[in-house]
Enzyme design. Structure first.
Site, PDB file in Angstrom:
ATOM      1  N   ALA A  59       0.814  -1.209   0.000  1.00 36.86           N
ATOM      2  CA  ALA A  59       0.000   0.000   0.000  1.00 36.86           C
ATOM      3  C   ALA A  59       0.854   1.269   0.000  1.00 36.86           C
ATOM      4  O   ALA A  59       0.471   2.285  -0.579  1.00 36.86           O
ATOM      5  CB  ALA A  59      -0.942   0.001   1.196  1.00 36.86           C
ATOM      6  N   THR A  60       2.014   1.222   0.642  1.00 37.56           N
ATOM      7  CA  THR A  60       2.857   2.424   0.671  1.00 37.56           C
ATOM      8  C   THR A  60       3.287   2.785  -0.748  1.00 37.56           C
ATOM      9  O   THR A  60       3.208   3.952  -1.149  1.00 37.56           O
ATOM     10  CB  THR A  60       4.086   2.196   1.564  1.00 37.56           C
ATOM     11  OG1 THR A  60       3.637   2.046   2.910  1.00 37.56           O
ATOM     12  CG2 THR A  60       5.048   3.373   1.491  1.00 37.56           C
ATOM     13  N   ASN A 139      -6.830   3.123   9.910  1.00 39.77           N
ATOM     14  CA  ASN A 139      -6.073   2.015  10.486  1.00 39.77           C
ATOM     15  C   ASN A 139      -6.043   2.027  12.006  1.00 39.77           C
ATOM     16  O   ASN A 139      -5.824   1.007  12.626  1.00 39.77           O
ATOM     17  CB  ASN A 139      -4.646   2.007   9.933  1.00 39.77           C
ATOM     18  CG  ASN A 139      -3.978   3.357  10.026  1.00 39.77           C
ATOM     19  OD1 ASN A 139      -4.599   4.394   9.753  1.00 39.77           O
ATOM     20  ND2 ASN A 139      -2.733   3.392  10.412  1.00 39.77           N
ATOM     21  N   GLN A 167      -7.219  -0.983   4.799  1.00 37.62           N
ATOM     22  CA  GLN A 167      -7.924  -1.593   5.931  1.00 37.62           C
ATOM     23  C   GLN A 167      -9.298  -2.115   5.549  1.00 37.62           C
ATOM     24  O   GLN A 167      -9.906  -2.862   6.304  1.00 37.62           O
ATOM     25  CB  GLN A 167      -8.094  -0.558   7.061  1.00 37.62           C
ATOM     26  CG  GLN A 167      -6.800  -0.062   7.644  1.00 37.62           C
ATOM     27  CD  GLN A 167      -6.064  -1.136   8.418  1.00 37.62           C
ATOM     28  OE1 GLN A 167      -6.682  -2.012   9.031  1.00 37.62           O
ATOM     29  NE2 GLN A 167      -4.750  -1.101   8.400  1.00 37.62           N
ATOM     30  N   GLY A 188      -1.596  -6.990   0.449  1.00 37.85           N
ATOM     31  CA  GLY A 188      -1.891  -8.395   0.712  1.00 37.85           C
ATOM     32  C   GLY A 188      -1.996  -8.761   2.182  1.00 37.85           C
ATOM     33  O   GLY A 188      -2.915  -9.450   2.602  1.00 37.85           O
ATOM     34  N   THR A 228      10.341  -6.641 -12.333  1.00 35.22           N
ATOM     35  CA  THR A 228       9.920  -8.032 -12.471  1.00 35.22           C
ATOM     36  C   THR A 228       8.829  -8.345 -11.457  1.00 35.22           C
ATOM     37  O   THR A 228       8.951  -7.983 -10.284  1.00 35.22           O
ATOM     38  CB  THR A 228      11.131  -8.962 -12.251  1.00 35.22           C
ATOM     39  OG1 THR A 228      12.085  -8.676 -13.275  1.00 35.22           O
ATOM     40  CG2 THR A 228      10.738 -10.420 -12.312  1.00 35.22           C
ATOM     41  N   CYS A 314       3.350   1.742  12.756  1.00 33.61           N
ATOM     42  CA  CYS A 314       4.297   2.509  11.953  1.00 33.61           C
ATOM     43  C   CYS A 314       4.916   3.656  12.733  1.00 33.61           C
ATOM     44  O   CYS A 314       5.929   4.211  12.354  1.00 33.61           O
ATOM     45  CB  CYS A 314       3.599   3.070  10.736  1.00 33.61           C
ATOM     46  SG  CYS A 314       2.721   1.797   9.853  1.00 33.61           S
TER      47      CYS A 314
END
Lengths: 390, 138
Positions: A59-60, A139, A167, A188, A228, A314
């Site tokens: 997400a970042t 969050n 979230q 994920g 990749t 965080c």
């Protein structure tokens, strides 16, 4: 992570090791097929077209790509972005970066329940506004913004709407069409998938949205995200999305019932407050303040058995109280006294019972040890004391 | 960040939690920290007027495990010392004894401040001049 996700991923480490971008041999085709399938699984969960899914590292990265990508791509239209003070650091810090490069950012304050004021949002739009970035569910507090109303305002003024839905996706129904979302990021590991993989939704129709790539290279992911592809991770994300698609509805019911029971069990304690709107809230989250007890000290009473946090993970390296709770109008003292409870697919009723008892006992014990609790009980006005700030 | 065994022990079984009668002339009370900063310590000493020794020490702390442990340890160390000996307790002694990590050094500083504040309160009550504390580095 859900073991079923791991099972889906395993063949893609050794057995099926191909590079999804290798078009000239069958190993590459197998990997490409797996990525295509995952893209469909992800798209289906949020009612998008598979072509609208860009795989990321989480997400970042999605926050950075969406905000910086739109800012650069639409530079000729304007340089103004609107966001709010309770966003994740990945959004706030990206916006600060944009300000340093000459962009304008409006940080909307939130109301005491954590929701933004829609009239304020609309009033903040100027002819230079190109993007509104408001998170789906918070969050720390779990507060769910009125995404449909926000996107309506954005549409009306021809402004793009981006939402960090990390979230929310997989926890509650998120439909990019019905919700009117132009860009959306999620990851994920918040939906029982692997860490280090996520997706950015970029709308292709009505309007067609483009973002300037933030990583240059081989032109993967329709040129928006070179690099990749993390095939096992993407397969895992796809599987996680499929599981959420099938199980989300019953899971949300189960989690909110457990969360409500936990909350009721703790609210019997005096001077205990729930933070944020409880009606528009993610099913698995509760943020509670236990006045006169410090959050970190409180967690220490049961952190061997229960994983909780005061503030968000965080920012827990710092000793600052949560900026999200402060944005809701909590004083530093109350923000220091807050815990965030997060439930998940593997939370059991026994764990809830245990948590209620452990938290209640620890709060009671620490209050016996708290000079502030003693003062409160004796009717001393704590705010009237001249504290030496250090 | 893992807590040291000594911090966990003081947190689980804190020594000398409680309140002394602050109205008594032989009781000194120190209240330091601030609710907004996430730590408040109240440390009290009772001085035996015959011997000049600290006969009792109590604390109450609002704060993290390290803050609770620092104040609990401080009360243990204070008992049986003279007021002058108590003044010599240095925050780094607490850091060493509890193995506090760098982010928790302020807890030990607060405990030292609380000791000094309690001693000053005792001194003023007993007609002695207040000691001007050298400003500790936070």
């Amino acid at each position: 992570m859900d073991p079923r996700v791991l099972e889906a991923m395993l063949p893609y480490f050794v057995e099926k090791f191909g590079n999804a971008a290798s078009r000239n041999h069958s190993f590459g085709w197998v990997a490409e097929e797996a990525v295509d399938y995952a893209r469909e699984q992800v798209a289906k969960l949020i009612n998008a077209d598979p072509k609208e899914i860009i795989f990321t590292s989480g997400a970042t990265e999605g926050d950075n790509l969406a905000i910086k990508g739109v800012y650069e791509m639409y530079a000729s239209k304007g340089n103004h972005i609107i966001t709010c003070t309770t966003e994740h650091k990945a959004v706030l810090d990206t916006c600060k970066h944009i300000e340093k490069t000459g962009g304008q950012v409006t940080y909307l304050e939130v109301q005491p329940d954590g929701l933004i004021d829609l009239a304020q949002l609309e009033a903040a739009i100027t002819d230079k506004t190109i993007l509104i970035s408001i998170m789906y569910g918070n969050n720390e507090t779990g507060v769910i913004q009125d995404v449909k109303a926000i996107s309506k305002i954005a549409r009306k003024h021809g402004v793009l709407f981006f939402t960090d839905a990390t979230q929310a996706v997989g926890k509650i129904p998120v439909d990019v069409q019905a919700d009117g979302i132009d860009l959306m990021t999620f990851s994920g590991h918040k939906m029982y998938g692997p860490k280090g993989v996520g997706a950015l939704y970029v709308r292709r129709k009505n309007p067609r949205v483009k973002v300037t790539a933030q990583m240059d290279g081989g032109g993967h992911e329709r040129g928006m995200r070179s690099g990749t592809l993390n095939v096992p991770g993407i397969v895992g994300l796809g599987k996680a999305c499929e599981l959420c698609m099938n199980e989300m509805e019953s899971e949300a019911k189960r989690l909110s019932a457990m969360r409500d029971r936990l909350q009721e069990g703790l609210m019997v304690l005096e001077e205990t407050y729930v933070n944020g709107n409880t009606e528009h809230r993610l099913p698995h989250t509760a943020n509670i303040s236990f006045k006169y007890v410090e959050g970190e000290g409180l967690m220490m009473g049961f952190n061997k058995d229960i994983a909780l946090s005061s503030g968000s993970a965080c920012t827990s390296a710092s000793l600052e109280p949560s900026y999200v709770l402060k944005a809701l109008g909590l004083g530093d003292d109350l923000a220091h006294s807050s815990l965030r409870f997060g439930l998940g697919r593997f939370t059991t009723d026994e764990q809830i019972d245990y948590t209620i008892e452990a938290v209640k006992n620890t709060v009671t014990k620490l209050r016996e040890m708290s000079p502030l609790w003693e003062m409160f009980k004796e009717g001393v006005d704590i705010n009237a004391i001249e504290w030496a700030h250090h | 960040m893992a807590y040291s065994d000594k911090v966990i022990d003081h947190y689980t079984n804190p020594k000398n939690v409680g309140t002394l009668d602050k109205a008594k002339t032989n009781v000194g009370t120190g209240l330091v920290g601030a609710p907004e900063c996430g730590d408040v310590m109240r440390l009290q000493i009772e001085v035996d007027e015959e011997s000049g020794l600290i006969s009792d020490a109590k604390f109450k702390t609002f704060g993290c495990g390290s803050a609770i442990a620092s104040s609990s340890l401080a009360t243990e160390w204070l008992k049986g010392k003279t007021v002058d000996q108590a003044l010599a307790i240095d925050n780094m002694d607490i850091v060493e004894e509890l193995n506090l990590p760098p982010v928790k050094i302020h807890c030990s500083v607060l405990a030292e401040d609380a000791i000094k504040a309690a001693i000053n309160d005792y001194r003023v009550k007993n007609g002695l001049p207040e000691l001007v504390a050298e400003k500790s580095v936070h």
